[in-house]
Design a protein around this motif. Structure first.
Motif, PDB file in Angstrom:
ATOM      1  N   ALA A  95       0.831  -1.208   0.000  1.00  0.00           N
ATOM      2  CA  ALA A  95       0.000   0.000   0.000  1.00  0.00           C
ATOM      3  C   ALA A  95       0.862   1.253   0.000  1.00  0.00           C
ATOM      4  O   ALA A  95       1.920   1.304   0.614  1.00  0.00           O
ATOM      5  CB  ALA A  95      -0.917  -0.002   1.214  1.00  0.00           C
ATOM      6  N   VAL A  96       0.374   2.263  -0.714  1.00  0.00           N
ATOM      7  CA  VAL A  96       0.961   3.605  -0.694  1.00  0.00           C
ATOM      8  C   VAL A  96      -0.173   4.581  -0.404  1.00  0.00           C
ATOM      9  O   VAL A  96      -1.159   4.634  -1.151  1.00  0.00           O
ATOM     10  CB  VAL A  96       1.626   3.966  -2.036  1.00  0.00           C
ATOM     11  CG1 VAL A  96       2.161   5.392  -1.989  1.00  0.00           C
ATOM     12  CG2 VAL A  96       2.743   2.994  -2.372  1.00  0.00           C
ATOM     13  N   ARG A  97      -0.038   5.318   0.681  1.00  0.00           N
ATOM     14  CA  ARG A  97      -1.071   6.288   1.041  1.00  0.00           C
ATOM     15  C   ARG A  97      -0.624   7.687   0.627  1.00  0.00           C
ATOM     16  O   ARG A  97       0.444   8.152   1.026  1.00  0.00           O
ATOM     17  CB  ARG A  97      -1.372   6.251   2.535  1.00  0.00           C
ATOM     18  CG  ARG A  97      -2.399   7.290   2.980  1.00  0.00           C
ATOM     19  CD  ARG A  97      -2.859   7.084   4.406  1.00  0.00           C
ATOM     20  NE  ARG A  97      -3.609   5.842   4.536  1.00  0.00           N
ATOM     21  CZ  ARG A  97      -4.233   5.472   5.657  1.00  0.00           C
ATOM     22  NH1 ARG A  97      -4.187   6.250   6.724  1.00  0.00           N
ATOM     23  NH2 ARG A  97      -4.890   4.337   5.710  1.00  0.00           N
ATOM     24  N   ILE A  98      -1.477   8.344  -0.161  1.00  0.00           N
ATOM     25  CA  ILE A  98      -1.186   9.691  -0.654  1.00  0.00           C
ATOM     26  C   ILE A  98      -2.156  10.656   0.014  1.00  0.00           C
ATOM     27  O   ILE A  98      -3.374  10.519  -0.119  1.00  0.00           O
ATOM     28  CB  ILE A  98      -1.353   9.770  -2.184  1.00  0.00           C
ATOM     29  CG1 ILE A  98      -0.506   8.704  -2.886  1.00  0.00           C
ATOM     30  CG2 ILE A  98      -0.999  11.168  -2.689  1.00  0.00           C
ATOM     31  CD1 ILE A  98      -0.884   8.509  -4.347  1.00  0.00           C
ATOM     32  N   GLY A  99      -1.616  11.625   0.726  1.00  0.00           N
ATOM     33  CA  GLY A  99      -2.436  12.667   1.327  1.00  0.00           C
ATOM     34  C   GLY A  99      -2.364  13.923   0.475  1.00  0.00           C
ATOM     35  O   GLY A  99      -1.270  14.393   0.150  1.00  0.00           O
ATOM     36  N   ALA A 100      -3.511  14.458   0.084  1.00  0.00           N
ATOM     37  CA  ALA A 100      -3.523  15.601  -0.820  1.00  0.00           C
ATOM     38  C   ALA A 100      -4.691  16.526  -0.508  1.00  0.00           C
ATOM     39  O   ALA A 100      -5.734  16.072  -0.018  1.00  0.00           O
ATOM     40  CB  ALA A 100      -3.618  15.129  -2.278  1.00  0.00           C
ATOM     41  N   PRO A 101      -4.553  17.826  -0.787  1.00  0.00           N
ATOM     42  CA  PRO A 101      -5.703  18.714  -0.679  1.00  0.00           C
ATOM     43  C   PRO A 101      -6.834  18.194  -1.556  1.00  0.00           C
ATOM     44  O   PRO A 101      -6.591  17.573  -2.596  1.00  0.00           O
ATOM     45  CB  PRO A 101      -5.164  20.054  -1.198  1.00  0.00           C
ATOM     46  CG  PRO A 101      -3.681  19.965  -1.036  1.00  0.00           C
ATOM     47  CD  PRO A 101      -3.335  18.526  -1.246  1.00  0.00           C
ATOM     48  N   ASP A 102      -8.081  18.451  -1.149  1.00  0.00           N
ATOM     49  CA  ASP A 102      -9.197  17.817  -1.857  1.00  0.00           C
ATOM     50  C   ASP A 102      -9.296  18.233  -3.319  1.00  0.00           C
ATOM     51  O   ASP A 102      -9.675  17.431  -4.167  1.00  0.00           O
ATOM     52  CB  ASP A 102     -10.523  18.056  -1.126  1.00  0.00           C
ATOM     53  CG  ASP A 102     -10.869  19.530  -0.973  1.00  0.00           C
ATOM     54  OD1 ASP A 102      -9.940  20.364  -0.914  1.00  0.00           O
ATOM     55  OD2 ASP A 102     -12.069  19.843  -0.870  1.00  0.00           O
ATOM     56  N   GLY A 103      -8.917  19.454  -3.645  1.00  0.00           N
ATOM     57  CA  GLY A 103      -8.985  19.880  -5.043  1.00  0.00           C
ATOM     58  C   GLY A 103      -8.022  19.110  -5.919  1.00  0.00           C
ATOM     59  O   GLY A 103      -8.397  18.540  -6.952  1.00  0.00           O
ATOM     60  N   PHE A 104      -6.751  19.060  -5.512  1.00  0.00           N
ATOM     61  CA  PHE A 104      -5.740  18.322  -6.276  1.00  0.00           C
ATOM     62  C   PHE A 104      -6.048  16.837  -6.262  1.00  0.00           C
ATOM     63  O   PHE A 104      -5.972  16.159  -7.300  1.00  0.00           O
ATOM     64  CB  PHE A 104      -4.350  18.586  -5.684  1.00  0.00           C
ATOM     65  CG  PHE A 104      -3.229  17.929  -6.426  1.00  0.00           C
ATOM     66  CD1 PHE A 104      -2.582  18.593  -7.456  1.00  0.00           C
ATOM     67  CD2 PHE A 104      -2.800  16.649  -6.098  1.00  0.00           C
ATOM     68  CE1 PHE A 104      -1.534  17.981  -8.149  1.00  0.00           C
ATOM     69  CE2 PHE A 104      -1.760  16.034  -6.776  1.00  0.00           C
ATOM     70  CZ  PHE A 104      -1.124  16.706  -7.815  1.00  0.00           C
ATOM     71  N   GLY A 105      -6.386  16.308  -5.091  1.00  0.00           N
ATOM     72  CA  GLY A 105      -6.625  14.874  -4.978  1.00  0.00           C
ATOM     73  C   GLY A 105      -7.844  14.411  -5.736  1.00  0.00           C
ATOM     74  O   GLY A 105      -7.799  13.403  -6.457  1.00  0.00           O
ATOM     75  N   SER A 106      -8.964  15.126  -5.599  1.00  0.00           N
ATOM     76  CA  SER A 106     -10.222  14.690  -6.208  1.00  0.00           C
ATOM     77  C   SER A 106     -10.330  15.033  -7.685  1.00  0.00           C
ATOM     78  O   SER A 106     -10.803  14.223  -8.481  1.00  0.00           O
ATOM     79  CB  SER A 106     -11.412  15.317  -5.456  1.00  0.00           C
ATOM     80  OG  SER A 106     -11.430  14.912  -4.102  1.00  0.00           O
ATOM     81  N   CYS A 107      -9.888  16.241  -8.039  1.00  0.00           N
ATOM     82  CA  CYS A 107     -10.113  16.717  -9.412  1.00  0.00           C
ATOM     83  C   CYS A 107      -8.970  16.414 -10.369  1.00  0.00           C
ATOM     84  O   CYS A 107      -9.192  16.274 -11.566  1.00  0.00           O
ATOM     85  CB  CYS A 107     -10.395  18.219  -9.395  1.00  0.00           C
ATOM     86  SG  CYS A 107     -11.858  18.682  -8.444  1.00  0.00           S
ATOM     87  N   PHE A 108      -7.739  16.324  -9.864  1.00  0.00           N
ATOM     88  CA  PHE A 108      -6.619  16.037 -10.757  1.00  0.00           C
ATOM     89  C   PHE A 108      -6.109  14.613 -10.616  1.00  0.00           C
ATOM     90  O   PHE A 108      -6.033  13.861 -11.586  1.00  0.00           O
ATOM     91  CB  PHE A 108      -5.467  17.020 -10.516  1.00  0.00           C
ATOM     92  CG  PHE A 108      -4.266  16.729 -11.376  1.00  0.00           C
ATOM     93  CD1 PHE A 108      -4.256  17.090 -12.715  1.00  0.00           C
ATOM     94  CD2 PHE A 108      -3.155  16.081 -10.863  1.00  0.00           C
ATOM     95  CE1 PHE A 108      -3.155  16.812 -13.537  1.00  0.00           C
ATOM     96  CE2 PHE A 108      -2.045  15.792 -11.658  1.00  0.00           C
ATOM     97  CZ  PHE A 108      -2.054  16.166 -12.999  1.00  0.00           C
ATOM     98  N   LEU A 109      -5.776  14.204  -9.401  1.00  0.00           N
ATOM     99  CA  LEU A 109      -5.100  12.924  -9.224  1.00  0.00           C
ATOM    100  C   LEU A 109      -6.038  11.729  -9.361  1.00  0.00           C
ATOM    101  O   LEU A 109      -5.683  10.728 -10.001  1.00  0.00           O
ATOM    102  CB  LEU A 109      -4.394  12.900  -7.868  1.00  0.00           C
ATOM    103  CG  LEU A 109      -3.370  11.787  -7.647  1.00  0.00           C
ATOM    104  CD1 LEU A 109      -2.337  11.761  -8.771  1.00  0.00           C
ATOM    105  CD2 LEU A 109      -2.679  11.981  -6.295  1.00  0.00           C
ATOM    106  N   ALA A 110      -7.226  11.804  -8.763  1.00  0.00           N
ATOM    107  CA  ALA A 110      -8.134  10.649  -8.772  1.00  0.00           C
ATOM    108  C   ALA A 110      -8.457  10.146 -10.183  1.00  0.00           C
ATOM    109  O   ALA A 110      -8.448   8.934 -10.424  1.00  0.00           O
ATOM    110  CB  ALA A 110      -9.415  10.985  -8.014  1.00  0.00           C
ATOM    111  N   PRO A 111      -8.745  11.027 -11.148  1.00  0.00           N
ATOM    112  CA  PRO A 111      -9.050  10.517 -12.498  1.00  0.00           C
ATOM    113  C   PRO A 111      -7.848   9.921 -13.223  1.00  0.00           C
ATOM    114  O   PRO A 111      -8.024   9.289 -14.269  1.00  0.00           O
ATOM    115  CB  PRO A 111      -9.551  11.782 -13.244  1.00  0.00           C
ATOM    116  CG  PRO A 111      -9.906  12.760 -12.186  1.00  0.00           C
ATOM    117  CD  PRO A 111      -8.954  12.490 -11.068  1.00  0.00           C
TER     118      PRO A 111
END
Length: 301
Positions: A95-111
């Protein structure tokens, strides 16, 4: 000391960092009774009390504080050894856990994170997209995306990119009101922004950039602010990499109301040599580099 179990130190560190049995158990993927039993066994073996048990949680005793320092050195050595001897297949599993601000994490990284998992089927990516600061020393994340470079701690940081923010609203909202040709025309407009006492980083406190305005709708979540803006509830300062992908949003005074912030990728030095960590960090950095135009688009004309 003959009954001392080295593996109990993992449980000890988890409780010391989390402060509660429940949170520690979740991070260890164990039940809280097992965690409690392992802590008690460690205390019995060492013949000391490591924690003060309180209704609010567990607090280290002076003996516990001393053990924590030693245990973290041992943890660092174990992680280094793992990074040195693990073969390729093993290194890219886990496992690798990535902590990110919700904008970067949800809108850029997740897709975009799915292709990483497709390349490495044994890799589990945990994306924690929340408006908060992640403590790498407490192992709240393996990789953190931050708005600033850390000033202390055994942390490795590299700048991902600068990014641009601007004021946006929907065409329907703007058409229903007098034209906005200057900052003076912003008086009387409805604004959306952060909750003042829940702003987790000073870089997000940019209301003064707009002028003397008081948001009528506030949220700790950038995604919630985005959704309220798209619903026509008001104007909002939004990152270009998010707003630019939404055809219903229109920039307002783009030549005057533009600010620049930065994203940093941070990894604890103890984890930096692990292949699954370094590979994931490189993947994120490469994503941002290849899509640089999203973060710093040409100025709107």
């Amino acid at each position: 000391m003959a009954d001392f179990n080295w593996n109990d130190l993992r449980f000890f560190l988890a409780v010391a960092r989390a402060g509660t049995l429940t949170t520690a158990a979740q991070r260890l993927r164990a039940d809280h009774t097992t965690v409690s039993r392992r802590i008690s066994a460690l205390e019995d073996a060492l013949r000391v009390t490591l924690f003060e048990r309180r209704p609010s949680g567990f607090t280290l005793t002076p003996q516990g504080e001393r053990l924590k320092q030693t245990a973290e050195v041992m943890e660092s050595a174990a992680l280094l050894a793992q990074g040195m001897v693990a073969d390729g297949d093993l290194a890219l599993a886990g496992a690798v856990r990535i902590g990110a601000p919700d904008g970067f994490g949800s809108c850029f990284l997740a897709p975009r994170i799915g292709s990483l998992c497709e390349r490495h089927p044994e890799l589990e990516v945990q994306l924690v997209a929340m408006p908060r600061v992640f403590s790498l020393s407490k192992r709240e994340a393996d990789i953190a995306i931050s708005l600033s470079r850390p000033q202390e701690g055994r942390l490795y940081a590299r700048k991902l990119t600068d990014y641009r923010l601007g004021l946006y609203g929907t065409a329907a909202y703007l058409d229903a009101r007098p034209p906005i040709r200057s900052r003076a025309d912003l008086r009387g407009q409805s604004f959306i922004g952060y909750i003042d006492d829940l702003i987790f980083a000073p870089e997000l406190d940019y209301v003064e950039t707009i002028g003397e305005v008081v948001p009528r709708i506030k949220s700790s979540s950038l995604v919630a602010q985005l959704k309220a803006t798209q619903a026509g509830a008001g104007l909002c300062m939004l990152p270009a990499f998010i707003a630019g992908a939404e055809p219903d949003l229109v920039p307002v005074l783009p030549e005057e109301l533009t600010i620049t912030r930065s994203f940093w990728l941070i990894v604890h030095e103890d984890l930096r040599s692990l292949a699954r960590i370094s590979m994931t960090a490189d993947y994120i950095a490469d994503l941002v580099r290849r899509e640089q135009a999203l973060f710093l688009p040409p100025p709107a004309m």
